[in-house]
Design a protein around this motif. Structure first.
Motif, short mmCIF file in Angstrom:
data_model
loop_
_atom_site.label_atom_id
_atom_site.label_comp_id
_atom_site.label_asym_id
_atom_site.label_seq_id
_atom_site.Cartn_x
_atom_site.Cartn_y
_atom_site.Cartn_z
N PRO A 63 42.27 38.19 46.75
CA PRO A 63 43.29 38.17 47.80
C PRO A 63 43.53 39.56 48.38
O PRO A 63 43.29 40.57 47.70
CB PRO A 63 44.54 37.66 47.07
N PRO A 64 44.01 39.66 49.61
CA PRO A 64 44.16 40.96 50.27
C PRO A 64 45.17 41.89 49.62
O PRO A 64 45.11 43.10 49.82
CB PRO A 64 44.60 40.58 51.70
N TYR A 65 46.09 41.35 48.84
CA TYR A 65 47.08 42.22 48.20
C TYR A 65 46.53 42.88 46.93
O TYR A 65 47.19 43.71 46.32
CB TYR A 65 48.36 41.45 47.87
N ILE A 66 45.32 42.51 46.51
CA ILE A 66 44.65 43.19 45.41
C ILE A 66 43.70 44.21 46.01
O ILE A 66 42.81 43.87 46.78
CB ILE A 66 43.91 42.19 44.50
N LYS A 67 43.91 45.47 45.66
CA LYS A 67 43.31 46.58 46.41
C LYS A 67 41.94 47.02 45.93
O LYS A 67 41.28 47.82 46.59
CB LYS A 67 44.26 47.79 46.40
N LYS A 68 41.48 46.55 44.76
CA LYS A 68 40.17 47.00 44.30
C LYS A 68 39.43 45.84 43.64
O LYS A 68 40.03 44.87 43.20
CB LYS A 68 40.31 48.16 43.32
N GLN A 69 38.12 45.99 43.59
CA GLN A 69 37.28 44.97 42.96
C GLN A 69 37.44 45.02 41.44
O GLN A 69 37.76 46.06 40.86
CB GLN A 69 35.82 45.18 43.33
N LEU A 70 37.22 43.88 40.79
CA LEU A 70 37.36 43.79 39.35
C LEU A 70 36.16 44.39 38.64
O LEU A 70 35.02 44.29 39.11
CB LEU A 70 37.48 42.32 38.94
N ASP A 71 36.42 44.98 37.47
CA ASP A 71 35.32 45.42 36.62
C ASP A 71 34.57 44.22 36.06
O ASP A 71 33.35 44.25 35.90
CB ASP A 71 35.85 46.29 35.47
N ASP A 72 35.32 43.15 35.76
CA ASP A 72 34.74 41.93 35.22
C ASP A 72 35.12 40.77 36.15
O ASP A 72 36.23 40.25 36.07
CB ASP A 72 35.26 41.67 33.81
N PRO A 73 34.21 40.34 37.04
CA PRO A 73 34.54 39.27 37.99
C PRO A 73 34.97 37.96 37.32
O PRO A 73 35.68 37.16 37.92
CB PRO A 73 33.23 39.08 38.77
N ASP A 74 34.56 37.74 36.06
CA ASP A 74 34.94 36.51 35.38
C ASP A 74 36.44 36.41 35.14
O ASP A 74 36.95 35.32 34.86
CB ASP A 74 34.20 36.39 34.05
N ARG A 75 37.16 37.52 35.24
CA ARG A 75 38.60 37.46 35.04
C ARG A 75 39.30 36.78 36.22
O ARG A 75 40.49 36.49 36.15
CB ARG A 75 39.17 38.86 34.81
N TYR A 76 38.57 36.56 37.31
CA TYR A 76 39.10 35.78 38.43
C TYR A 76 38.56 34.35 38.40
O TYR A 76 38.54 33.65 39.39
CB TYR A 76 38.76 36.46 39.76
N GLN A 77 38.10 33.94 37.21
CA GLN A 77 37.70 32.55 36.97
C GLN A 77 38.50 32.03 35.79
O GLN A 77 38.79 32.78 34.84
CB GLN A 77 36.21 32.46 36.61
N THR A 78 38.84 30.75 35.82
CA THR A 78 39.40 30.14 34.62
C THR A 78 38.29 29.97 33.59
O THR A 78 37.10 29.93 33.94
CB THR A 78 40.01 28.77 34.94
N VAL A 79 38.67 29.87 32.33
CA VAL A 79 37.65 29.73 31.28
C VAL A 79 37.00 28.36 31.33
O VAL A 79 35.95 28.14 30.71
CB VAL A 79 38.25 29.98 29.88
N TYR A 80 37.60 27.43 32.06
CA TYR A 80 37.06 26.07 32.16
C TYR A 80 36.47 25.77 33.55
O TYR A 80 36.20 24.61 33.87
CB TYR A 80 38.13 25.04 31.82
N ALA A 81 36.26 26.79 34.35
CA ALA A 81 35.68 26.59 35.69
C ALA A 81 34.27 26.00 35.57
O ALA A 81 33.44 26.50 34.80
CB ALA A 81 35.63 27.91 36.45
#
Length: 342
Positions: A152-170
């Protein structure tokens, strides 16, 4: 109903920029609708508030790396494309920046030309365009290599671990944003919930433009939701109906699960296995038919998500809870803390 009724003051420092190291260590505000009481716990304590025979309904949609950075084929100008929804074949609804540079026929090149997007027409939303994708091979493999997680635009930087923007059951790729209420669950916590005798059912709703589209109307009734695709299996429908028949609760994880269940429920609260598109808009005055309890994050002021929560808990009680969350310095939005409404 005036949209301003769903506004509230939110200090910028409370907008969570990164996820916690441990998913289930987030805080949990428990709101009891019956008496308006509020309790402050940790998310891992949610097991205490679930009862044997309840059904916990998860949205197992998976976020695709839908943010693409490319360049116009003719000028080399930088173009950012966000894939929102697959329409038919390789035609996609997108958000594009800067949109004013994109006319019908414009070609945008990604990588070394492995993926080319050809503009066809304007989309429904400001900045929206319909593109046709041209490529060889498997699109998802290309997106995994060329794309970024569409934070989302209010998050200012990319994640070190993209999986943290996934649920564990995705499980099922297709979302342009995560169903964030589910980000707090871990496999261990889900196992504890099952051991308590709670049934877990997975449904799918691919999160699209509705998440990014602000409410621009002055009156709530004038806003129109964007359609999103859902799929509910026979097994999931049977689990929900079994809980209803036994007098147990249907606990929706997130507004996406809630909207899906309410889209397929009849007047008695029975749900049916089906797939399709829903543009249901839930705001105060709506009568819930399927959902008995709701797990959700803390949302943007004046958003359709706050309106849904207000429909479920009541506007005054929702605003009271949000003021309490601000006072207690809960973390807000996608990587923030959670709320259980029972």
């Amino acid at each position: 109903m005036d949209v301003s009724q769903f506004d509230f003051d939110l200090p910028e420092r409370l907008i969570a920029q990164t996820p916690l190291a441990e998913r289930s260590e987030s805080r949990l505000l428990v709101l009891r609708r019956e008496d308006g009481s509020i309790r402050h716990r940790r998310f891992q304590d949610i097991v205490e508030f679930l009862q044997p025979g309840d059904v916990l309904v998860l949205n197992d949609s998976k976020v695709i790396p839908a943010r693409l950075i490319g360049s116009k084929a003719d000028t080399g100008a930088k173009i950012e494309l966000l894939l929102l929804k697959q329409l038919q074949g390789d035609r996609w609804e997108t958000l594009v920046k800067p949109a004013k540079r994109i006319k019908a026929g414009t070609k945008v090149v990604f990588g070394q030309g492995e993926l080319v997007a050809v503009a066809e027409e304007e989309g429904e939303a400001p900045g929206g365009r319909i593109f046709r994708l041209e490529y060889d091979g498997v699109l998802m493999e290309l997106l995994n290599r060329l794309g970024q997680m569409p934070l989302p635009p209010y998050i200012k930087k990319q994640l070190d671990d993209p999986d943290r923007y996934q649920t564990v059951y995705a499980r099922h790729p297709g979302s342009a944003a995560a169903p964030t209420a589910g980000l707090h669950f871990t496999p261990e916590l889900l196992n504890r919930i099952e051991q308590r005798g709670v049934n877990i059912a997975a449904i799918t709703l691919h999160v699209g433009l509705g998440t990014f589209r602000p409410v621009t109307a002055d009156r709530v009734e004038d806003h129109r939701m964007h359609a999103e695709y859902y799929d509910v299996s026979r097994e999931a429908a049977e689990a929900v109906n079994k809980a209803k028949a036994n007098g147990r609760r249907v606990v929706a994880v997130g507004t996406t699960s809630c909207r899906t269940l309410e889209s397929i429920a009849d007047d008695e609260g029975t749900v049916y296995a089906r797939s399709g598109w829903t543009d249901i808009f839930i705001y105060p005055g709506y009568t819930f038919r399927a959902v008995d309890a709701l797990i959700t994050n803390f949302h943007l002021p004046k958003s359709t998500l706050v309106m849904l929560v207000s429909a479920f808990a009541g506007r005054e009680l929702t605003m009271k809870s949000y003021r309490e969350a601000v006072r207690e310095e809960y973390r807000f939005f996608s990587f923030g803390d959670a709320m259980l409404i029972i």
